[in-house]
Scaffold this motif. Structure first.
Motif, short mmCIF file in Angstrom:
data_model
loop_
_atom_site.label_atom_id
_atom_site.label_comp_id
_atom_site.label_asym_id
_atom_site.label_seq_id
_atom_site.Cartn_x
_atom_site.Cartn_y
_atom_site.Cartn_z
N PRO A 29 -10.65 -52.64 32.04
CA PRO A 29 -10.35 -51.31 31.51
C PRO A 29 -11.59 -50.42 31.53
O PRO A 29 -12.70 -50.89 31.29
CB PRO A 29 -9.93 -51.61 30.07
N PRO A 30 -11.43 -49.14 31.83
CA PRO A 30 -12.57 -48.23 31.74
C PRO A 30 -13.05 -48.10 30.30
O PRO A 30 -12.27 -48.26 29.35
CB PRO A 30 -12.00 -46.90 32.25
N VAL A 31 -14.32 -47.83 30.13
CA VAL A 31 -14.86 -47.45 28.83
C VAL A 31 -14.60 -45.96 28.67
O VAL A 31 -14.95 -45.17 29.55
CB VAL A 31 -16.37 -47.76 28.76
N ALA A 32 -13.97 -45.56 27.59
CA ALA A 32 -13.53 -44.17 27.49
C ALA A 32 -13.79 -43.60 26.11
O ALA A 32 -13.82 -44.31 25.11
CB ALA A 32 -12.04 -44.07 27.83
N VAL A 38 -14.43 -32.92 24.55
CA VAL A 38 -14.83 -33.59 25.79
C VAL A 38 -14.12 -34.93 25.89
O VAL A 38 -13.80 -35.56 24.87
CB VAL A 38 -16.36 -33.79 25.82
N ALA A 39 -13.85 -35.32 27.12
CA ALA A 39 -13.35 -36.66 27.41
C ALA A 39 -14.24 -37.24 28.50
O ALA A 39 -14.65 -36.53 29.43
CB ALA A 39 -11.90 -36.63 27.88
N VAL A 40 -14.54 -38.52 28.39
CA VAL A 40 -15.38 -39.18 29.39
C VAL A 40 -14.89 -40.61 29.57
O VAL A 40 -14.46 -41.25 28.61
CB VAL A 40 -16.88 -39.14 28.99
N ALA A 41 -14.94 -41.07 30.80
CA ALA A 41 -14.57 -42.45 31.10
C ALA A 41 -15.50 -42.98 32.18
O ALA A 41 -15.89 -42.24 33.09
CB ALA A 41 -13.11 -42.53 31.57
N GLY A 42 -15.86 -44.25 32.07
CA GLY A 42 -16.72 -44.88 33.05
C GLY A 42 -16.26 -46.29 33.32
O GLY A 42 -15.72 -46.97 32.43
N LEU A 43 -16.50 -46.75 34.54
CA LEU A 43 -16.12 -48.11 34.91
C LEU A 43 -17.10 -48.65 35.95
O LEU A 43 -17.43 -47.95 36.91
CB LEU A 43 -14.70 -48.13 35.49
N LEU A 44 -17.58 -49.86 35.73
CA LEU A 44 -18.45 -50.57 36.66
C LEU A 44 -17.71 -51.81 37.13
O LEU A 44 -17.37 -52.67 36.32
CB LEU A 44 -19.77 -50.96 35.99
N LEU A 45 -17.46 -51.88 38.44
CA LEU A 45 -16.88 -53.08 39.01
C LEU A 45 -17.97 -53.79 39.79
O LEU A 45 -18.46 -53.27 40.80
CB LEU A 45 -15.71 -52.73 39.94
N LEU A 97 -3.54 -37.02 35.43
CA LEU A 97 -3.98 -38.28 34.85
C LEU A 97 -5.21 -38.06 33.97
O LEU A 97 -6.09 -37.26 34.30
CB LEU A 97 -4.33 -39.28 35.95
N PRO A 98 -5.31 -38.77 32.86
CA PRO A 98 -6.51 -38.68 32.02
C PRO A 98 -7.70 -39.31 32.73
O PRO A 98 -7.54 -40.09 33.68
CB PRO A 98 -6.12 -39.45 30.76
N PRO A 99 -8.94 -39.00 32.28
CA PRO A 99 -10.13 -39.54 32.95
C PRO A 99 -10.13 -41.06 33.10
O PRO A 99 -10.50 -41.58 34.16
CB PRO A 99 -11.27 -39.06 32.06
#
Length: 233
Positions: free
Chosen positions: A5-8, A14-21, A195-197
């Motif tokens: 799952p993304p970190v959100a 503000v909305a922010v989301a990040g993902l490291l694969l 779609l949301p971030p």
């Protein structure tokens, strides 16, 4: 692994989301963000090489930038301090690319340093307008000083997209890379779908993963920021 799952984070401003694969080999990507009373702080880092050493470099930069952030150090000085931290531990040439900065929630001003990193992509009116005008500095650890602090004024509903080169260079060995054009197209279509971030980032990372036949050669990291306007507006 593609189900990570993304970190959100989601607030009225503000909305922010990040993902490291991660790749199958340690490749040294990292990202960080923090929401303070008046601004959002962000950083995305990609260190040179693979294996444990690249992870150490990335965490040195990550830790130094976080320390500077907590102490309200200006961006240019934070860049110099992170470079000095890498040089102390690795006297030979080792470095990381990075994009780090902050979004002022009241004014919509996004200011950042681009240390040899891909420029952010800007989205306005639901369309990817292209790369933000960026004057890059040397990667962190190569002795750079006095970097340019880039700045762009965001409007309500604008997005800023940050990524590492694993996002555009992903692909099967000997096959075509995922590429910037494909990334821009998929980002634009995802946002047009409303779609949301967090879901946008998840789908983008999944697409790179699939294009790489589910075996990444490099870490793939993305962050998406949505500016929703000044608090109380």
């Amino acid at each position: 692994r593609c189900t990570l799952p993304p970190v959100a984070l989601l607030t009225p401003s503000v909305a922010v989301a990040g993902l490291l694969l991660p790749a199958y080999e340690v490749a040294g990507d990292s990202f960080d963000y923090a929401l303070n009373e008046d601004r959002l702080e962000v950083a995305i880092i990609d260190s040179v090489g693979h294996e444990l050493e690249s992870s150490v470099i990335s965490h040195l930069v990550y830790g130094s930038l976080r320390n500077s952030r907590r102490n309200r150090i200006e961006l240019a000085e934070a860049y110099a301090r992170a470079g000095a931290a890498v040089a102390r531990v690795f006297p030979d040439i080792r470095f990381a690319t990075a994009a780090f900065g902050h979004l002022d929630l009241g004014s919509g001003s996004f200011r950042w340093v681009s240390a040899g990193h891909p420029p952010p992509l800007l989205v306005r009116g639901g369309k990817v307008t292209g790369e933000a005008p960026t004057k890059p500095a040397l990667p962190i650890g190569l002795g750079g000083t006095d970097p340019t602090v880039n700045e762009v004024a965001l409007e309500r509903g604008d997005h800023v997209f940050l990524y590492t080169d694993g996002a555009t260079e992903g692909g099967e060995p000997g096959g075509p890379r995922f590429g910037l054009d494909r990334l821009v197209d998929l980002l634009g279509r995802s946002l047009l779908d409303g779609l949301p971030p967090a879901e946008t980032v998840r789908r983008l990372v999944q697409a790179v993963f699939a294009h790489s036949a589910y075996r990444l050669q490099d870490d793939t990291t993305m962050m998406l920021i949505e500016y929703r306007g000044a608090p109380g507006d």
